[in-house]
Design an enzyme around this catalytic site. Structure first.
Site, PDB file in Angstrom:
ATOM      1  N   GLU A  91      40.991 -25.292 -34.158  1.00  0.00           N
ATOM      2  CA  GLU A  91      39.828 -26.029 -33.685  1.00  0.00           C
ATOM      3  C   GLU A  91      38.791 -25.072 -33.120  1.00  0.00           C
ATOM      4  OE1 GLU A  91      41.540 -30.409 -32.770  1.00  0.00           O
ATOM      5  OE2 GLU A  91      41.995 -28.906 -31.270  1.00  0.00           O
ATOM      6  N   CYS A 142      33.249 -22.182 -28.798  1.00  0.00           N
ATOM      7  CA  CYS A 142      34.596 -21.861 -28.319  1.00  0.00           C
ATOM      8  C   CYS A 142      35.501 -21.691 -29.538  1.00  0.00           C
ATOM      9  CB  CYS A 142      35.095 -22.995 -27.421  1.00  0.00           C
ATOM     10  SG  CYS A 142      36.776 -22.749 -26.830  1.00  0.00           S
ATOM     11  N   CYS A 145      50.039 -21.476 -30.013  1.00  0.00           N
ATOM     12  CA  CYS A 145      50.122 -20.418 -29.004  1.00  0.00           C
ATOM     13  C   CYS A 145      51.564 -20.277 -28.539  1.00  0.00           C
ATOM     14  CB  CYS A 145      49.220 -20.752 -27.821  1.00  0.00           C
ATOM     15  SG  CYS A 145      49.266 -19.460 -26.538  1.00  0.00           S
ATOM     16  N   CYS A 172      52.161 -22.336 -21.643  1.00  0.00           N
ATOM     17  CA  CYS A 172      51.741 -22.829 -20.330  1.00  0.00           C
ATOM     18  C   CYS A 172      51.940 -24.356 -20.301  1.00  0.00           C
ATOM     19  CB  CYS A 172      50.279 -22.488 -20.067  1.00  0.00           C
ATOM     20  SG  CYS A 172      49.938 -20.730 -20.277  1.00  0.00           S
ATOM     21  N   CYS A 184      49.005 -26.995 -20.888  1.00  0.00           N
ATOM     22  CA  CYS A 184      48.053 -26.759 -21.981  1.00  0.00           C
ATOM     23  C   CYS A 184      48.559 -27.340 -23.295  1.00  0.00           C
ATOM     24  CB  CYS A 184      47.825 -25.255 -22.141  1.00  0.00           C
ATOM     25  SG  CYS A 184      46.852 -24.832 -23.603  1.00  0.00           S
ATOM     26  N   SER A 240      43.260 -15.388 -17.063  1.00  0.00           N
ATOM     27  CA  SER A 240      43.766 -16.655 -16.532  1.00  0.00           C
ATOM     28  C   SER A 240      44.853 -16.362 -15.502  1.00  0.00           C
ATOM     29  CB  SER A 240      44.349 -17.496 -17.672  1.00  0.00           C
ATOM     30  OG  SER A 240      43.323 -17.893 -18.554  1.00  0.00           O
ATOM     31  N   LEU A 241      44.530 -16.582 -14.246  1.00  0.00           N
ATOM     32  CA  LEU A 241      45.467 -16.236 -13.162  1.00  0.00           C
ATOM     33  C   LEU A 241      46.231 -17.476 -12.687  1.00  0.00           C
ATOM     34  CD1 LEU A 241      46.116 -13.576 -11.721  1.00  0.00           C
ATOM     35  CD2 LEU A 241      44.574 -14.277  -9.893  1.00  0.00           C
ATOM     36  N   CYS A 247      38.850 -27.648 -22.554  1.00  0.00           N
ATOM     37  CA  CYS A 247      39.879 -26.618 -22.356  1.00  0.00           C
ATOM     38  C   CYS A 247      41.259 -27.243 -22.292  1.00  0.00           C
ATOM     39  CB  CYS A 247      39.687 -25.932 -21.005  1.00  0.00           C
ATOM     40  SG  CYS A 247      38.330 -24.812 -20.938  1.00  0.00           S
TER      41      CYS A 247
HETATM   42  N1  SAH Z   1      45.179 -18.300 -24.070  1.00  0.00           N
HETATM   43  C1  SAH Z   1      44.027 -17.908 -23.354  1.00  0.00           C
HETATM   44  C2  SAH Z   1      42.752 -18.529 -23.862  1.00  0.00           C
HETATM   45  C3  SAH Z   1      42.773 -19.970 -24.243  1.00  0.00           C
HETATM   46  S1  SAH Z   1      42.951 -21.106 -22.944  1.00  0.00           S
HETATM   47  C4  SAH Z   1      44.212 -18.174 -21.870  1.00  0.00           C
HETATM   48  O1  SAH Z   1      45.135 -18.890 -21.502  1.00  0.00           O
HETATM   49  O2  SAH Z   1      43.442 -17.623 -21.091  1.00  0.00           O
HETATM   50  C5  SAH Z   1      41.391 -21.018 -22.115  1.00  0.00           C
HETATM   51  C6  SAH Z   1      41.419 -21.511 -20.683  1.00  0.00           C
HETATM   52  O3  SAH Z   1      41.679 -22.919 -20.633  1.00  0.00           O
HETATM   53  C7  SAH Z   1      42.521 -20.842 -19.877  1.00  0.00           C
HETATM   54  O4  SAH Z   1      42.058 -20.403 -18.631  1.00  0.00           O
HETATM   55  C8  SAH Z   1      43.500 -21.972 -19.738  1.00  0.00           C
HETATM   56  O5  SAH Z   1      44.324 -21.803 -18.648  1.00  0.00           O
HETATM   57  C9  SAH Z   1      42.619 -23.173 -19.617  1.00  0.00           C
HETATM   58  N2  SAH Z   1      43.345 -24.414 -19.826  1.00  0.00           N
HETATM   59  C10 SAH Z   1      44.432 -24.620 -20.587  1.00  0.00           C
HETATM   60  N3  SAH Z   1      44.822 -25.906 -20.503  1.00  0.00           N
HETATM   61  C11 SAH Z   1      43.967 -26.526 -19.669  1.00  0.00           C
HETATM   62  C12 SAH Z   1      43.836 -27.866 -19.217  1.00  0.00           C
HETATM   63  N4  SAH Z   1      44.659 -28.828 -19.622  1.00  0.00           N
HETATM   64  N5  SAH Z   1      42.828 -28.145 -18.372  1.00  0.00           N
HETATM   65  C13 SAH Z   1      41.954 -27.193 -18.002  1.00  0.00           C
HETATM   66  N6  SAH Z   1      42.006 -25.919 -18.415  1.00  0.00           N
HETATM   67  C14 SAH Z   1      43.012 -25.587 -19.244  1.00  0.00           C
HETATM   68 FE1  SF4 Z   2      48.291 -20.388 -24.712  1.00  0.00          FE
HETATM   69 FE2  SF4 Z   2      46.184 -20.124 -23.089  1.00  0.00          FE
HETATM   70 FE3  SF4 Z   2      47.249 -22.539 -23.595  1.00  0.00          FE
HETATM   71 FE4  SF4 Z   2      48.585 -20.792 -22.098  1.00  0.00          FE
HETATM   72  S1  SF4 Z   2      46.611 -21.740 -21.602  1.00  0.00           S
HETATM   73  S2  SF4 Z   2      49.462 -22.042 -23.765  1.00  0.00           S
HETATM   74  S3  SF4 Z   2      48.051 -18.883 -23.081  1.00  0.00           S
HETATM   75  S4  SF4 Z   2      46.239 -21.216 -25.060  1.00  0.00           S
END
Ligand code: SAH
Ligand code: SF4
Length: 361
Positions: A98, A124, A131, A135, A138, A229-230, A348
């Protein structure tokens, strides 16, 4: 001999020249075709008027202009456009990615205070199909990794996005973990920089920050800004929230961020998903302040976007602003980034892999 079904951008410039010559053209016609697609956004060989008609026909028959195919296009109420692109099947498995086109806010609907307001559209893009990081908040990671994207499949997302409208900046924050497919991403961003004119300051790559990979990336002449992403100041909680990094201390991630700044001269943005009742309280804010003290960086707070089936809640209404204010009091610049495209699952963490190229929202 090149595989006949490889698309134009799947060929290196050299390979494309050979292909064009084999089809009866001159070597420089390859450069023209590439420029028409990448720089001028021409999406049909027939409209590439700088090429002889016979070559246009020969190319159309032999070299697909694009390898990705738009399966669906969903427009949210805020005009965010989500493109679902099918990748060519590999090992007879299909996969999709996407790409989200996020237009600027309408002047009539100002964003909430403290919100970043980019001018022009943001694209984006995804770095992987699926992935492997897992996480738990996500959607992108739910089904794991289908496969890595090739460089040209990343570039084609930019081509597809630009067909929606002009792109002012881009974030690699779609599906996938960029550092786990870095060679392809690096090559793709070089093309996007050199041939599509998107400057290094206009592209942000978001990663969970594997320290060794980040150190190598910093030394690869990166053409992008970095976001890490912390999500928490606490080691045990990060192990849960970013499972593939379990065992890597937060200090090592922050040290990699410091190294990035030292090597590239560009500040790091730390991203922090605010999960209601999980990591959005004042204790977390205070411990985050202690972690980041003395660093030149900014923090992007992203209120959690709900995804069906995931056990998290949005933060309560005042929590993001309270968290931001707490950081600001200690001199840490933070913005709350309310996601766009929520009603079409384009925000996101709501992007997910769909096999078979079929989707409904
Ligand atoms: N894998 C990478 C980039 C893609 S995710 C990463 O994790 O940084 C991009 C951003 O979206 C990351 O900061 C991620 O933590 C955030 N994200 C993922 N799931 C989310 C959600 N359900 N709500 C808000 N932000 C989210
Ligand atoms: Fe992958 Fe980023 Fe989603 Fe974590 S937040 S599962 S690293 S896409």
């Amino acid at each position: 001999m090149s595989d006949p079904v490889r698309s134009l951008l799947a060929h290196s410039p050299q390979e494309l020249e050979e292909r064009v010559v084999a089809l009866g053209g001159r070597p420089f016609h390859a450069r023209i075709a590439r420029r028409e697609l990448l720089t001028n956004g021409v999406l049909d060989y027939a409209a590439m008027t700088g090429l002889p008609g016979s070559l246009r026909e020969a190319l159309a028959a032999a070299v697909p202009l694009l390898s990705t195919r738009e399966v669906t296009r969903t427009t949210a109420r805020d005009r965010t456009v989500k493109l679902l692109l099918a990748l060519p099947p590999r090992d007879s498995r299909e996969a999709t990615v996407e790409t989200v086109y996020i237009p600027p806010h309408e002047p009539t609907s100002p964003p909430p205070e403290g919100t970043a307001t980019p001018k022009g559209a943001t694209l984006c893009v995804s770095s992987q199909a699926g992935c492997p990081v897992g996480c738990p908040f996500c959607a992108s990671g739910l089904a794991g990794l289908a496969r890595n994207l090739d460089a040209h499949e990343i570039v084609e997302q930019y081509v597809a996005g630009r067909a929606v409208g002009p792109i002012a900046r881009s974030v690699v924050m779609g599906i996938g973990e960029p550092l786990l497919n870095f060679e392809a991403l690096r090559a793709a961003l070089e093309v996007v920089h050199d041939e599509m004119g998107l400057g290094a300051r206009k592209v942000t790559v978001s990663t969970v920050g594997f320290p060794d990979r980040l150190a190598r990336a910093a030394r690869s002449k990166p053409r992008f800004q970095l976001a890490i992403s912390l999500h928490t100041p606490d080691d045990d909680q990060r192990d849960e929230l970013v499972p593939a990094m379990a065992g890597t201390p937060i200090d090592a991630v922050l040290a990699a961020g410091d190294d990035w700044f030292a090597v590239t001269g560009r500040e790091v943005t730390y991203e922090y998903v605010l999960l209601g009742g999980v990591n959005d309280g004042t204790g977390h804010a205070d411990r985050l302040v202690r972690r980041l003290a003395g660093r030149r960086c900014t923090v992007n707070l992203i209120p959690y976007n709900p995804t069906e089936g995931l056990p998290y809640a949005r933060p309560e209404s005042g929590a993001p602003e309270a968290f931001r204010a707490r950081l600001a009091e200690s001199g840490i610049v933070a913005t709350v980034r309310w996601s766009r495209g929520l009603d079409s699952a384009a925000a996101c963490g709501q992007l997910r892999l769909r096999a078979g190229g079929v989707t409904t929202n």
